[in-house]
Design a protein around this motif. Sequence first.
Motif, PDB file in Angstrom:
ATOM      1  N   ASN A  67       0.724  -1.109  -0.049  1.00 49.77           N
ATOM      2  CA  ASN A  67       0.074  -0.100  -0.110  1.00 49.77           C
ATOM      3  C   ASN A  67       1.060   1.248  -0.108  1.00 49.77           C
ATOM      4  O   ASN A  67       0.680   2.255   0.891  1.00 49.77           O
ATOM      5  CB  ASN A  67      -0.896  -0.051   1.253  1.00 49.77           C
ATOM      6  CG  ASN A  67      -2.003   1.223   1.048  1.00 49.77           C
ATOM      7  OD1 ASN A  67      -2.225   1.589  -0.067  1.00 49.77           O
ATOM      8  ND2 ASN A  67      -2.218   1.607   2.307  1.00 49.77           N
ATOM      9  N   TYR A  68       1.974   1.193  -0.923  1.00 48.43           N
ATOM     10  CA  TYR A  68       2.832   2.283  -0.908  1.00 48.43           C
ATOM     11  C   TYR A  68       3.450   2.500  -2.265  1.00 48.43           C
ATOM     12  O   TYR A  68       3.747   1.374  -2.902  1.00 48.43           O
ATOM     13  CB  TYR A  68       3.946   1.952  -0.007  1.00 48.43           C
ATOM     14  CG  TYR A  68       4.824   3.182   0.396  1.00 48.43           C
ATOM     15  CD1 TYR A  68       4.911   3.657   1.695  1.00 48.43           C
ATOM     16  CD2 TYR A  68       5.639   3.897  -0.478  1.00 48.43           C
ATOM     17  CE1 TYR A  68       5.443   4.932   2.056  1.00 48.43           C
ATOM     18  CE2 TYR A  68       6.434   5.068   0.067  1.00 48.43           C
ATOM     19  CZ  TYR A  68       6.277   5.642   1.078  1.00 48.43           C
ATOM     20  OH  TYR A  68       7.084   6.473   1.834  1.00 48.43           O
ATOM     21  N   ASN A  69       3.153   3.451  -2.917  1.00 50.07           N
ATOM     22  CA  ASN A  69       3.629   3.576  -4.394  1.00 50.07           C
ATOM     23  C   ASN A  69       5.007   3.809  -4.589  1.00 50.07           C
ATOM     24  O   ASN A  69       5.781   4.663  -4.422  1.00 50.07           O
ATOM     25  CB  ASN A  69       3.103   4.875  -5.096  1.00 50.07           C
ATOM     26  CG  ASN A  69       2.999   4.933  -6.440  1.00 50.07           C
ATOM     27  OD1 ASN A  69       3.616   4.066  -7.146  1.00 50.07           O
ATOM     28  ND2 ASN A  69       2.728   5.912  -7.020  1.00 50.07           N
ATOM     29  N   VAL A  70       5.546   2.460  -5.219  1.00 48.32           N
ATOM     30  CA  VAL A  70       7.023   2.435  -5.454  1.00 48.32           C
ATOM     31  C   VAL A  70       7.312   2.820  -6.787  1.00 48.32           C
ATOM     32  O   VAL A  70       8.414   2.682  -7.346  1.00 48.32           O
ATOM     33  CB  VAL A  70       7.616   0.994  -5.095  1.00 48.32           C
ATOM     34  CG1 VAL A  70       7.335   0.519  -3.764  1.00 48.32           C
ATOM     35  CG2 VAL A  70       7.033  -0.121  -6.086  1.00 48.32           C
ATOM     36  N   MET A  71       6.348   3.377  -7.413  1.00 45.94           N
ATOM     37  CA  MET A  71       6.416   3.996  -8.595  1.00 45.94           C
ATOM     38  C   MET A  71       7.353   3.060  -9.746  1.00 45.94           C
ATOM     39  O   MET A  71       8.328   3.417 -10.387  1.00 45.94           O
ATOM     40  CB  MET A  71       7.299   5.261  -8.640  1.00 45.94           C
ATOM     41  CG  MET A  71       6.554   6.300  -7.796  1.00 45.94           C
ATOM     42  SD  MET A  71       7.421   7.746  -7.199  1.00 45.94           S
ATOM     43  CE  MET A  71       7.626   8.669  -8.566  1.00 45.94           C
ATOM     44  N   LEU A  72       6.780   1.774  -9.878  1.00 47.56           N
ATOM     45  CA  LEU A  72       7.283   0.767 -10.718  1.00 47.56           C
ATOM     46  C   LEU A  72       6.906   1.535 -11.995  1.00 47.56           C
ATOM     47  O   LEU A  72       5.694   1.797 -12.444  1.00 47.56           O
ATOM     48  CB  LEU A  72       7.020  -0.259 -10.593  1.00 47.56           C
ATOM     49  CG  LEU A  72       7.579  -1.611 -11.601  1.00 47.56           C
ATOM     50  CD1 LEU A  72       8.914  -1.673 -11.580  1.00 47.56           C
ATOM     51  CD2 LEU A  72       6.535  -2.788 -11.371  1.00 47.56           C
ATOM     52  N   SER A  73       7.874   1.435 -13.088  1.00 48.53           N
ATOM     53  CA  SER A  73       7.779   1.946 -14.391  1.00 48.53           C
ATOM     54  C   SER A  73       8.429   1.250 -15.318  1.00 48.53           C
ATOM     55  O   SER A  73       9.457   1.089 -15.650  1.00 48.53           O
ATOM     56  CB  SER A  73       8.085   3.439 -14.643  1.00 48.53           C
ATOM     57  OG  SER A  73       8.418   3.759 -15.898  1.00 48.53           O
ATOM     58  N   GLN A  74       7.586   0.076 -15.743  1.00 49.15           N
ATOM     59  CA  GLN A  74       8.060  -0.924 -16.802  1.00 49.15           C
ATOM     60  C   GLN A  74       8.228  -0.494 -18.150  1.00 49.15           C
ATOM     61  O   GLN A  74       7.373  -0.786 -19.114  1.00 49.15           O
ATOM     62  CB  GLN A  74       7.051  -2.174 -16.424  1.00 49.15           C
ATOM     63  CG  GLN A  74       7.496  -2.787 -15.253  1.00 49.15           C
ATOM     64  CD  GLN A  74       6.728  -4.080 -14.977  1.00 49.15           C
ATOM     65  OE1 GLN A  74       5.226  -3.953 -14.883  1.00 49.15           O
ATOM     66  NE2 GLN A  74       7.085  -5.481 -14.962  1.00 49.15           N
ATOM     67  N   VAL A  80      19.385  -6.793 -26.970  1.00 50.22           N
ATOM     68  CA  VAL A  80      18.302  -7.560 -26.414  1.00 50.22           C
ATOM     69  C   VAL A  80      17.384  -6.507 -25.737  1.00 50.22           C
ATOM     70  O   VAL A  80      17.762  -5.315 -25.219  1.00 50.22           O
ATOM     71  CB  VAL A  80      18.980  -8.022 -25.339  1.00 50.22           C
ATOM     72  CG1 VAL A  80      18.102  -9.087 -24.634  1.00 50.22           C
ATOM     73  CG2 VAL A  80      20.402  -8.590 -25.419  1.00 50.22           C
ATOM     74  N   TRP A  81      16.087  -6.849 -25.735  1.00 48.70           N
ATOM     75  CA  TRP A  81      15.183  -6.004 -25.487  1.00 48.70           C
ATOM     76  C   TRP A  81      14.245  -6.995 -24.433  1.00 48.70           C
ATOM     77  O   TRP A  81      13.980  -8.089 -24.729  1.00 48.70           O
ATOM     78  CB  TRP A  81      14.173  -5.425 -26.561  1.00 48.70           C
ATOM     79  CG  TRP A  81      12.872  -4.793 -26.149  1.00 48.70           C
ATOM     80  CD1 TRP A  81      11.755  -5.448 -26.168  1.00 48.70           C
ATOM     81  CD2 TRP A  81      12.792  -3.554 -25.534  1.00 48.70           C
ATOM     82  NE1 TRP A  81      10.830  -4.631 -25.672  1.00 48.70           N
ATOM     83  CE2 TRP A  81      11.374  -3.365 -25.256  1.00 48.70           C
ATOM     84  CE3 TRP A  81      13.358  -2.537 -25.328  1.00 48.70           C
ATOM     85  CZ2 TRP A  81      10.682  -1.979 -24.835  1.00 48.70           C
ATOM     86  CZ3 TRP A  81      13.174  -1.314 -25.039  1.00 48.70           C
ATOM     87  CH2 TRP A  81      11.560  -1.156 -24.651  1.00 48.70           C
ATOM     88  N   GLN A  82      14.090  -6.275 -22.962  1.00 42.52           N
ATOM     89  CA  GLN A  82      13.177  -6.757 -22.227  1.00 42.52           C
ATOM     90  C   GLN A  82      11.958  -5.757 -21.974  1.00 42.52           C
ATOM     91  O   GLN A  82      12.315  -4.350 -21.186  1.00 42.52           O
ATOM     92  CB  GLN A  82      13.727  -7.078 -21.028  1.00 42.52           C
ATOM     93  CG  GLN A  82      12.748  -7.922 -20.140  1.00 42.52           C
ATOM     94  CD  GLN A  82      13.261  -8.660 -18.784  1.00 42.52           C
ATOM     95  OE1 GLN A  82      14.138  -7.908 -18.237  1.00 42.52           O
ATOM     96  NE2 GLN A  82      12.645  -9.533 -18.169  1.00 42.52           N
ATOM     97  N   GLY A  83      10.709  -5.767 -22.317  1.00 40.35           N
ATOM     98  CA  GLY A  83       9.786  -4.970 -22.106  1.00 40.35           C
ATOM     99  C   GLY A  83       9.325  -4.783 -20.566  1.00 40.35           C
ATOM    100  O   GLY A  83       8.702  -3.835 -20.326  1.00 40.35           O
ATOM    101  N   ARG A  84       9.394  -5.863 -19.944  1.00 41.04           N
ATOM    102  CA  ARG A  84       8.994  -5.649 -18.313  1.00 41.04           C
ATOM    103  C   ARG A  84       9.923  -5.056 -17.687  1.00 41.04           C
ATOM    104  O   ARG A  84       9.806  -4.900 -16.377  1.00 41.04           O
ATOM    105  CB  ARG A  84       8.518  -7.130 -17.936  1.00 41.04           C
ATOM    106  CG  ARG A  84       7.385  -7.628 -18.326  1.00 41.04           C
ATOM    107  CD  ARG A  84       7.229  -9.213 -18.071  1.00 41.04           C
ATOM    108  NE  ARG A  84       7.307  -9.699 -16.691  1.00 41.04           N
ATOM    109  CZ  ARG A  84       8.157 -10.375 -16.145  1.00 41.04           C
ATOM    110  NH1 ARG A  84       9.239 -10.916 -16.777  1.00 41.04           N
ATOM    111  NH2 ARG A  84       8.149 -10.517 -14.597  1.00 41.04           N
ATOM    112  N   ALA A  85      11.220  -4.857 -18.051  1.00 38.63           N
ATOM    113  CA  ALA A  85      12.152  -4.074 -17.123  1.00 38.63           C
ATOM    114  C   ALA A  85      11.687  -2.586 -17.188  1.00 38.63           C
ATOM    115  O   ALA A  85      11.083  -2.123 -17.707  1.00 38.63           O
ATOM    116  CB  ALA A  85      13.527  -4.305 -17.949  1.00 38.63           C
ATOM    117  N   GLY A  86      12.367  -2.032 -16.298  1.00 33.93           N
ATOM    118  CA  GLY A  86      12.256  -0.504 -16.109  1.00 33.93           C
ATOM    119  C   GLY A  86      12.892   0.181 -14.880  1.00 33.93           C
ATOM    120  O   GLY A  86      13.939  -0.256 -14.535  1.00 33.93           O
TER     121      GLY A  86
END
Length: 404
Positions: free
Chosen positions: A96-103, A162-168
Amino acid sequence: GLRGHRGWRPAWRKPDPKPAYDAVIIGGGGHGLATAYYLAKNHGVRRVAVLEKGWIGGGNTGRNTTVIRSNYFYPESVALYDLALRLYEGLSKELNYNVMLSQRGMLIAAHTPMQMEICARIANAMMLNGVDGSLMGPQEARARLPLLNDAPDARYQCLGGVWQGRAGIARHDAVAWGYARAASALGVDIVEGTTVIGISTSGGRITGVETDRGPIACDRLGIAAAGATPGLVAPLGIRLPIHDYALQAFVSEPVKPMLDTVLLYLGTGTYVSQSDKGELVFGGGLDRVPTHGQRGNLPVQETIVSGLLEMFPAFGQLKLLRQWAGVVDVVPDSSPILGPAGPEGLFLNCGWGTGGFKAIPAGGWLLAHMLATGTHHEVSRPFDLTRFAEGRLIDEAAGSGIAH
Ligand code: FAD
């Protein structure tokens, strides 16, 4: 104007240390705090203390460039880092804390046919290991990176990679604060400003720790103290294959959105992303002199900044806002050390080197499992300290050219 900002409830309690706990964790970085949270949440062990000599997140967790990915080569590594990525994907909700994950995806860019072969090998390994990875060609790379230097005389042409789309990226402080708040709410004592100066044992078992605020008894001890770990365990006769180096990071003045992926250039070793505030966050290789100074030296700064300008000449118009360094705990095979060591009840989580921010949820999950059950989790077992004596290295330095 700040008069209204009074009477805020602290996000985590500030308790004095108690004389005894069921488990003690040394180090209030991301790994130590995540361990405490999962001990309480997954295993119901709540008489737990995290002992931090400074302030939480003041080590590498609050100093890193926040890249999150699981594009590794060996199956053991993918199992570990993708466990972390999957936990990151649900972390804001969990805490319940926004860790601002940006994939926003990450490209490791290649410049020669041979580098493209290596990128193909990594992408194939990722697909075989069941995570999203693909080989990206030059047109798609340029379309994603419109400001990239593609002049005919550019020193490093981008052939794709190399591309990983879920990385961020994610917000590093929020990861530390989110775990701290959630662990504290479950009863964990987070004790800042308390340095562990010794480890006590009796009859081959852990009995507690000595701190600069007095002794604390426990029979389970987790160490998540990054580069300070070898010094803590040396008096027990445990030698760890860890060397500490400075790793630098840089931030430019904030500008409007102009880079919406994470980019690592194999040619220069420089990598960059744009933060939500608009700053360019970038870094590169290690300072190659072992040190415990959190500063970094000038020649490496020059290499990294010139690498950025080689990739994006237009960024030369920007002002550099800040530079700093953390001290990273580097292991010969660039894989972490997870598992028991020495006296019964002692477990380690260290050796993350330049890339342990992305692993925080998994590192905490696994150390909590070991502290609660006394045994390895299947994901942590390959990373046991015995791999160095038995020659079972998981050499990501060679396998994926690991960086950050
Ligand atoms: P830390 O956050 O360092 O926590 C250890 C804590 O232990 C510290 O707070 C310290 O004060 C405490 N401690 C030490 N000794 C004692 C003692 N005796 N008593 C009590 N407390 C003690 N990783 C990525 O995945 N992606 C990246 O993009 C990335 N970029 C990086 C860029 C830079 C410039 C740096 C420096 C690192 C980077 N990393 C990155 C690596 C990452 O930051 C670390 O691997 C990770 O934060 C390690 O977390 P930790 O909890 O193990 O260690």
